[in-house]
Design a protein around this motif. Structure first.
Motif, PDB file in Angstrom:
ATOM      1  N   UNK A   1      10.080   3.580 -12.087  1.00  0.00           N
ATOM      2  CA  UNK A   1       9.602   2.318 -11.529  1.00  0.00           C
ATOM      3  C   UNK A   1       8.144   2.121 -11.950  1.00  0.00           C
ATOM      4  N   UNK A   2       7.685   0.880 -11.886  1.00  0.00           N
ATOM      5  CA  UNK A   2       6.245   0.646 -11.939  1.00  0.00           C
ATOM      6  C   UNK A   2       5.730   0.747 -10.500  1.00  0.00           C
ATOM      7  N   UNK A   3       4.484   1.097 -10.357  1.00  0.00           N
ATOM      8  CA  UNK A   3       3.909   1.289  -9.026  1.00  0.00           C
ATOM      9  C   UNK A   3       4.076   0.038  -8.166  1.00  0.00           C
ATOM     10  N   UNK A   4       3.867  -1.141  -8.756  1.00  0.00           N
ATOM     11  CA  UNK A   4       3.942  -2.383  -7.974  1.00  0.00           C
ATOM     12  C   UNK A   4       5.353  -2.673  -7.474  1.00  0.00           C
ATOM     13  N   UNK A   5       6.374  -2.041  -8.075  1.00  0.00           N
ATOM     14  CA  UNK A   5       7.758  -2.303  -7.676  1.00  0.00           C
ATOM     15  C   UNK A   5       8.271  -1.338  -6.614  1.00  0.00           C
ATOM     16  N   UNK A   6       7.493  -0.350  -6.255  1.00  0.00           N
ATOM     17  CA  UNK A   6       7.906   0.597  -5.215  1.00  0.00           C
ATOM     18  C   UNK A   6       7.568  -0.006  -3.857  1.00  0.00           C
ATOM     19  N   UNK A   7       8.528  -0.126  -2.953  1.00  0.00           N
ATOM     20  CA  UNK A   7       8.270  -0.751  -1.641  1.00  0.00           C
ATOM     21  C   UNK A   7       7.165  -0.036  -0.870  1.00  0.00           C
ATOM     22  N   UNK A   8       6.262  -0.795  -0.310  1.00  0.00           N
ATOM     23  CA  UNK A   8       5.158  -0.209   0.455  1.00  0.00           C
ATOM     24  C   UNK A   8       5.631   0.640   1.639  1.00  0.00           C
ATOM     25  N   UNK A   9       6.655   0.202   2.392  1.00  0.00           N
ATOM     26  CA  UNK A   9       7.051   1.000   3.565  1.00  0.00           C
ATOM     27  C   UNK A   9       7.557   2.404   3.246  1.00  0.00           C
ATOM     28  N   UNK A  10       7.995   2.636   1.994  1.00  0.00           N
ATOM     29  CA  UNK A  10       8.591   3.936   1.674  1.00  0.00           C
ATOM     30  C   UNK A  10       7.679   4.859   0.873  1.00  0.00           C
TER      31      UNK A  10
END
Length: 261
Positions: free
Chosen positions: A221-230
């Motif tokens: 994944x790119x960092x921006x695509x990883x959900x913040x809550x997880x």
């Protein structure tokens, strides 16, 4: 609470992370997610890039669709459906939120294609009379340390070690309107994604999902695509430099592909 291992990385930097259920959807490309041989009489239709897409088997008994809804509260739906005859009623259906990790989607569709080929070549009607035992769908979860609880309402639930992933199996037939299998990730009231398998769905497709869920092959994944809550629950396998944007889906783990029986 675990530290956010991504906070010091740039938003476009590529990372490989686990567990899969918390990684975010990844790049959406129906052709790659489905992986059907569209050059061998599997019709594929998409009116515009990023719009709805559909594919169908040559026998016209199987279909799969992607319906993006960027303006709606939910971003859309992936759907698989099957009929015993092209003009008959729907026999079973699977739905996924559009936020489902693409690796899970790809592994289920890979199994679907294998089922179709077995059905076509053997004449055993495995698309509707699948001999796979339900245990095949949850033994991978138990082997990876997922917890197991049984309710008196005819369901059993398996939860990931981090408590943020779940698979539920309705082992008692409580009505055809209720799904046999459901899966989801996220905290209560804030699910990252969910999936639902109707009654009659081959258990081998549920097994393909669970095998992919617990795969130890990291996803990119790119960092921006990883959900913040997880982010504080993720294991960072590697971090690499940014690359040119791509809609390609990373190849899934070999252990999760192919027939599950």
């Amino acid at each position: 609470m675990s530290p956010d291992l991504l906070k010091n990385l740039t938003s476009d930097q590529n990372v490989k992370v686990l567990p899969r259920h918390l990684a975010g959807p990844g790049p959406v490309d129906p052709r790659r997610v489905w992986g059907f041989p569209t050059d061998q009489s599997w019709p594929f239709h998409r009116e515009a890039q990023g719009g709805p897409a559909a594919a169908m088997s040559p026998c016209l008994r199987l279909w799969t669709t992607f319906e993006p809804q960027p303006e709606a509260p939910g971003p859309g739906t992936w759907t698989i459906g099957a009929k015993r005859a092209p003009s008959g009623p729907e026999a079973w259906r699977i739905t996924f939120d559009a936020t489902t990790p693409v690796e899970l989607l790809n592994d289920v569709h890979t199994e679907l294609l294998d089922l179709y080929l077995e059905d076509r070549d053997s004449g055993k009607d495995v698309l509707f009379e699948d001999a796979t035992a339900p245990y095949e769908a949850y033994k991978a979860l138990l082997a990876r340390g997922w917890s197991h609880s049984v309710e008196i309402n005819g369901t059993q639930t398996f939860r990931s070690p981090d408590g943020l992933g779940a698979v539920q199996h309705r082992y008692a037939n409580m009505g055809t309107h209720k799904p046999t299998w459901t899966a989801w990730a996220g905290s209560p009231g804030d699910r990252l994604w969910s999936a639902s398998f109707s009654i009659g769905t081959p258990a081998s497709l549920a097994a393909a999902l669970t095998a992919s869920l617990v795969s130890t092959e990291p996803v990119q994944r790119t960092v921006k695509d990883v959900p913040l809550p997880s982010r504080q629950q993720l294991y960072l396998a590697t971090a690499t430099q940014p690359t040119a944007p791509s809609s390609a889906v990373p190849p899934p783990a070999g252990a999760a592909r192919g027939r599950t029986r």
